[in-house]
Design an enzyme around this catalytic site. Structure first.
Site, PDB file in Angstrom:
ATOM      1  CE  LYS A 123     -10.881  -0.706   1.251  1.00  0.00           C
ATOM      2  NZ  LYS A 123      -9.470  -0.749   0.896  1.00  0.00           N
ATOM      3  N   GLY A 152      -7.087   1.277  -5.949  1.00  0.00           N
ATOM      4  CA  GLY A 152      -6.125   2.343  -5.639  1.00  0.00           C
ATOM      5  C   GLY A 152      -5.977   3.399  -6.717  1.00  0.00           C
ATOM      6  N   GLY A 204       1.851  -0.260   4.650  1.00  0.00           N
ATOM      7  CA  GLY A 204       0.535   0.389   4.705  1.00  0.00           C
ATOM      8  C   GLY A 204      -0.474  -0.202   3.737  1.00  0.00           C
ATOM      9  CD  GLU A 207      -8.605  -2.252   3.994  1.00  0.00           C
ATOM     10  OE1 GLU A 207      -9.390  -1.472   4.537  1.00  0.00           O
ATOM     11  OE2 GLU A 207      -7.917  -1.928   3.018  1.00  0.00           O
ATOM     12  CE  LYS A 222     -10.022  -2.564  -2.650  1.00  0.00           C
ATOM     13  NZ  LYS A 222      -8.673  -3.110  -2.410  1.00  0.00           N
ATOM     14  N   GLY A 320      -1.193   1.825  -1.279  1.00  0.00           N
ATOM     15  CA  GLY A 320      -0.017   2.682  -1.113  1.00  0.00           C
ATOM     16  C   GLY A 320      -0.464   4.125  -0.933  1.00  0.00           C
TER      17      GLY A 320
HETATM   18  N1  HSE Z   1      -6.031  -3.352   1.867  1.00  0.00           N
HETATM   19  C1  HSE Z   1      -6.299  -2.884   0.546  1.00  0.00           C
HETATM   20  C2  HSE Z   1      -5.549  -3.747  -0.443  1.00  0.00           C
HETATM   21  C3  HSE Z   1      -5.890  -1.449   0.443  1.00  0.00           C
HETATM   22  O1  HSE Z   1      -4.655  -4.467  -0.006  1.00  0.00           O
HETATM   23  O2  HSE Z   1      -5.851  -3.724  -1.629  1.00  0.00           O
HETATM   24  C4  HSE Z   1      -6.341  -0.769  -0.829  1.00  0.00           C
HETATM   25  O3  HSE Z   1      -7.728  -0.825  -1.002  1.00  0.00           O
END
Ligand code: HSE
Length: 342
Positions: A123, A152, A204, A207, A222, A320
């Site tokens: 993004k 996601g 995970g 970022e 986003k 995820g």
């Molecule tokens: N770091 C991002 C979040 C990962 O927490 O939404 C998914 O785009």
């Protein structure tokens, strides 16, 4: 040179092997690898139904860092030099999952210049290019898809560009960042900020530079992409009011809870009377009857108000490994399908 809808490709041959390269083998990359492996039979069956051809997908090369040896990754497909992918004419689809602005943007541009289709979850790169990557895809006649870049696992980009193609979106209100929503939820349950942040990291969700999540940049990227799909133009960064969650203390979260509220990082794109959209990402204290109040943990919710369809809401995992991998896989498989539809 690839033709975008490559009707002539193997017309006489009803079997095709489409070679894919992954750039990056982190949270999403390893998820995509697993998903393509686990679902390969089903994917081939679906591609057969859609095209009448036996099409299989193969991950032919995976770009990792020189000191990176993921256990799951067979040595023979591990590469550390991007040129080995770029110069391999048999690779048709490059899947950029490295994140960050560079070298990801350069790699995507180079792939498209070589006639390779590109899928990405990036993004930051898509928003920052402000349409230049889409333009490059048009100029080079390749597909560029980035469903996983926003929310996601939720197929929100397709819903807007295909499902709602005949309608007009007038407002988007959403929780677009999974990690900050996870942190805010866990602190509300009584955990410390540090513990919640560490858990988000271990899962995970964050970022590589967590300030992108915590300061609201990730949600802003986003929201900007959603703005582009709705209006046809990317809002500039200065047009998006942005605040993250770093100014919120556990006491603020507890106080909101006592008042029956929950603090959420809310992204909004709203059409004004002039027809122009305004954009914001900022923490808001939401009452229990607010539709976003119950979006907890790493979930995202996107509410869309349309002229005709009226109100729609989408909820699902915003981050995820396997969850996000479904969106990337959807893009890869749909490109494979579109290349072979006669
Ligand atoms: N770091 C991002 C979040 C990962 O927490 O939404 C998914 O785009």
């Amino acid at each position: 040179m690839n033709n975008k809808n490559n009707k002539d490709n193997n017309l006489s041959n009803k079997s095709s092997l489409i070679k894919v390269a992954l750039l990056g083998f982190g949270t999403i990359g390893s998820g995509v690898y697993t998903l393509l492996e686990n679902q390969s039979k089903l994917i081939s069956e679906r591609l057969y139904s859609a095209t009448g051809r036996n099409i299989s997908l193969e991950i032919a090369k995976v770009l990792v860092l020189p000191d990176e040896y993921p256990e799951q990754l067979p040595q023979e497909i591990r590469v550390t030099d991007y040129d080995q992918i770029l110069n391999d004419d048999s690779i048709e689809i490059v899947v950029e999952l490295m994140g960050g602005l560079e070298p990801a943007t350069k790699f995507m541009n180079q792939a498209m210049e070589r006639g390779k289709h590109v899928v990405t979850a990036n993004k930051y790169a898509i928003f920052t290019a402000q349409g230049a990557l889409e333009e490059k895809a048009d100029l080079t006649d390749v597909h560029l898809r980035y469903e996983a870049a926003v929310a996601g696992a939720i197929p929100i980009l397709r819903s807007i560009t295909e499902g709602l193609i005949g309608d007009e979106v007038e407002e988007v209100v959403g929780i677009l960042n999974g990690s900050t929503n996870y942190i805010l939820t866990e602190v509300k349950k009584g955990k410390s900020l540090e513990q919640a942040l560490e858990e988000a990291r271990q899962n995970g969700y964050l970022e590589a530079d967590p300030s992108a999540d915590l300061e609201g940049y990730d949600a802003m990227h986003k929201l900007g992409i959603l703005g582009y799909l709705i209006t046809g133009n990317y809002p500039a960064e200065r047009e998006i009011e942005r605040a993250g969650i770093t100014g919120i203390s556990p006491q603020d979260i507890e106080q909101a809870k006592q008042n029956g509220q929950a603090i959420k990082l809310v992204a909004r794109a709203t059409k004004t009377e002039t027809g122009k959209f305004t954009y914001s990402v900022r923490p808001e204290a939401l009452a229990e009857d607010h539709p976003l109040f119950h979006t907890e943990g790493v979930l995202n919710t996107i509410q869309i108000k349309c002229k005709y369809a009226q109100e729609l809401a989408f909820t699902g995992y915003g981050a995820g490994s396997l969850e996000t991998a479904t969106a990337v896989t959807g893009d890869i498989v749909s490109i494979a399908r579109d290349l072979h539809i006669c």
